[in-house]
Design a protein around this motif. Structure first.
Motif, PDB file in Angstrom:
ATOM      1  N   ASP A   1     -19.198  -6.753  64.695  1.00 34.64           N
ATOM      2  CA  ASP A   1     -18.347  -5.311  63.263  1.00 34.64           C
ATOM      3  C   ASP A   1     -17.688  -4.590  63.640  1.00 34.64           C
ATOM      4  O   ASP A   1     -17.011  -4.120  62.895  1.00 34.64           O
ATOM      5  CB  ASP A   1     -19.999  -5.314  62.354  1.00 34.64           C
ATOM      6  CG  ASP A   1     -20.981  -6.810  62.276  1.00 34.64           C
ATOM      7  OD1 ASP A   1     -20.441  -8.231  61.540  1.00 34.64           O
ATOM      8  OD2 ASP A   1     -21.671  -7.023  62.581  1.00 34.64           O
ATOM      9  N   ARG A   2     -18.382  -3.863  64.484  1.00 36.75           N
ATOM     10  CA  ARG A   2     -17.619  -2.305  64.762  1.00 36.75           C
ATOM     11  C   ARG A   2     -17.602  -2.570  66.264  1.00 36.75           C
ATOM     12  O   ARG A   2     -18.108  -2.408  67.176  1.00 36.75           O
ATOM     13  CB  ARG A   2     -17.696  -1.421  63.915  1.00 36.75           C
ATOM     14  CG  ARG A   2     -19.352  -1.110  64.384  1.00 36.75           C
ATOM     15  CD  ARG A   2     -19.688   0.232  64.321  1.00 36.75           C
ATOM     16  NE  ARG A   2     -19.783  -0.087  62.508  1.00 36.75           N
ATOM     17  CZ  ARG A   2     -20.647   0.743  61.411  1.00 36.75           C
ATOM     18  NH1 ARG A   2     -20.512   2.340  61.776  1.00 36.75           N
ATOM     19  NH2 ARG A   2     -21.007   0.154  60.196  1.00 36.75           N
TER      20      ARG A   2
ATOM     21  N   THR B   1      -9.379  -8.849  60.679  1.00 33.11           N
ATOM     22  CA  THR B   1     -10.297  -8.675  59.120  1.00 33.11           C
ATOM     23  C   THR B   1     -11.751  -8.043  59.335  1.00 33.11           C
ATOM     24  O   THR B   1     -11.857  -7.933  58.367  1.00 33.11           O
ATOM     25  CB  THR B   1      -9.887  -9.511  58.281  1.00 33.11           C
ATOM     26  OG1 THR B   1      -9.964 -11.332  59.449  1.00 33.11           O
ATOM     27  CG2 THR B   1      -8.594 -10.299  58.292  1.00 33.11           C
ATOM     28  N   THR B   2     -11.789  -8.731  60.402  1.00 29.98           N
ATOM     29  CA  THR B   2     -13.751  -8.365  60.119  1.00 29.98           C
ATOM     30  C   THR B   2     -14.454  -7.748  60.953  1.00 29.98           C
ATOM     31  O   THR B   2     -15.337  -6.540  60.550  1.00 29.98           O
ATOM     32  CB  THR B   2     -14.007  -9.454  61.072  1.00 29.98           C
ATOM     33  OG1 THR B   2     -13.520  -9.668  62.425  1.00 29.98           O
ATOM     34  CG2 THR B   2     -13.952 -11.325  59.907  1.00 29.98           C
ATOM     35  N   THR B   3     -13.635  -6.960  62.345  1.00 32.30           N
ATOM     36  CA  THR B   3     -14.124  -5.551  63.612  1.00 32.30           C
ATOM     37  C   THR B   3     -12.812  -3.720  62.448  1.00 32.30           C
ATOM     38  O   THR B   3     -12.212  -4.453  62.486  1.00 32.30           O
ATOM     39  CB  THR B   3     -13.719  -5.541  64.999  1.00 32.30           C
ATOM     40  OG1 THR B   3     -14.042  -7.539  64.881  1.00 32.30           O
ATOM     41  CG2 THR B   3     -13.909  -4.460  65.196  1.00 32.30           C
ATOM     42  N   SER B   4     -14.323  -3.564  62.324  1.00 34.20           N
ATOM     43  CA  SER B   4     -13.935  -2.072  61.939  1.00 34.20           C
ATOM     44  C   SER B   4     -14.016  -0.960  63.580  1.00 34.20           C
ATOM     45  O   SER B   4     -14.497  -1.552  64.531  1.00 34.20           O
ATOM     46  CB  SER B   4     -14.847  -1.349  60.758  1.00 34.20           C
ATOM     47  OG  SER B   4     -15.556  -1.109  61.561  1.00 34.20           O
ATOM     48  N   SER B   5     -12.597   0.095  63.242  1.00 36.38           N
ATOM     49  CA  SER B   5     -12.618   0.487  64.696  1.00 36.38           C
ATOM     50  C   SER B   5     -13.343   2.282  63.675  1.00 36.38           C
ATOM     51  O   SER B   5     -13.289   2.905  63.013  1.00 36.38           O
ATOM     52  CB  SER B   5     -11.513   1.079  64.988  1.00 36.38           C
ATOM     53  OG  SER B   5     -10.973  -0.143  65.314  1.00 36.38           O
ATOM     54  N   HIS B   6     -13.788   2.814  65.028  1.00 29.05           N
ATOM     55  CA  HIS B   6     -14.725   3.880  65.045  1.00 29.05           C
ATOM     56  C   HIS B   6     -14.359   4.954  65.920  1.00 29.05           C
ATOM     57  O   HIS B   6     -14.831   4.837  67.460  1.00 29.05           O
ATOM     58  CB  HIS B   6     -15.627   4.183  64.159  1.00 29.05           C
ATOM     59  CG  HIS B   6     -16.009   2.937  63.685  1.00 29.05           C
ATOM     60  ND1 HIS B   6     -15.655   3.971  61.911  1.00 29.05           N
ATOM     61  CD2 HIS B   6     -16.404   1.841  63.223  1.00 29.05           C
ATOM     62  CE1 HIS B   6     -16.458   2.463  61.394  1.00 29.05           C
ATOM     63  NE2 HIS B   6     -16.733   1.208  61.994  1.00 29.05           N
TER      64      HIS B   6
END
Length: 132
Positions: free
Chosen positions: A65-66, A84-89
């Motif tokens: 997911d992230r 489209t599904t993975t966010s970066s932090h």
């Protein structure tokens, strides 16, 4: 550093979150201070080991997911099915590698990781004070 985050997030997530750690150039062995730091807060280090990020980029691997970067590094190239599904932090726990290996440096990193994880799990809520 990332195994500390993996263990602490998995412990604090109480089974609702599953964290994995990996590195672009992982160490051969777990840092000698990891078990001591984790045991001080009641977290087990069982099963922790440095892993290359490549194992999570394979087609059969679960899509996260992230992705949380613990240092100020360049984002890895994500597989197309992640776009489209993975966010970066970026948590900016440390500068770019190589990281100092002393107990005091590892302790500082772990304190920063714990604060970031605790904020992720239980975000603080700001309460606005009414204007007089």
């Amino acid at each position: 550093m990332s195994p500390l985050a993996e263990a602490y997030l998995n412990d604090r997530g109480h089974g609702l979150i599953r964290a994995f750690s990996a590195g672009i150039d992982p160490a051969a062995d777990l840092n000698r201070h990891v078990k001591r730091l984790l045991s001080a807060v009641g977290v087990k280090a069982r099963g922790l080991a440095p892993k290359p990020v490549d194992i999570f980029l394979m087609p059969h691997a679960e899509v996260p997911d992230r992705v949380i970067y613990l240092s100020d590094q360049t984002q890895i190239a994500y597989p197309l099915h992640w776009k489209t599904t993975t966010s970066s932090h970026w948590w900016s726990i440390a500068e770019k590698p190589p990281f100092p290996q002393s107990f005091s440096a590892c302790s500082i990193y772990f304190d920063r990781i714990a604060v970031a994880v605790d904020e992720l799990i239980s975000p603080s809520i700001s309460v606005a004070t009414p204007a007089a």
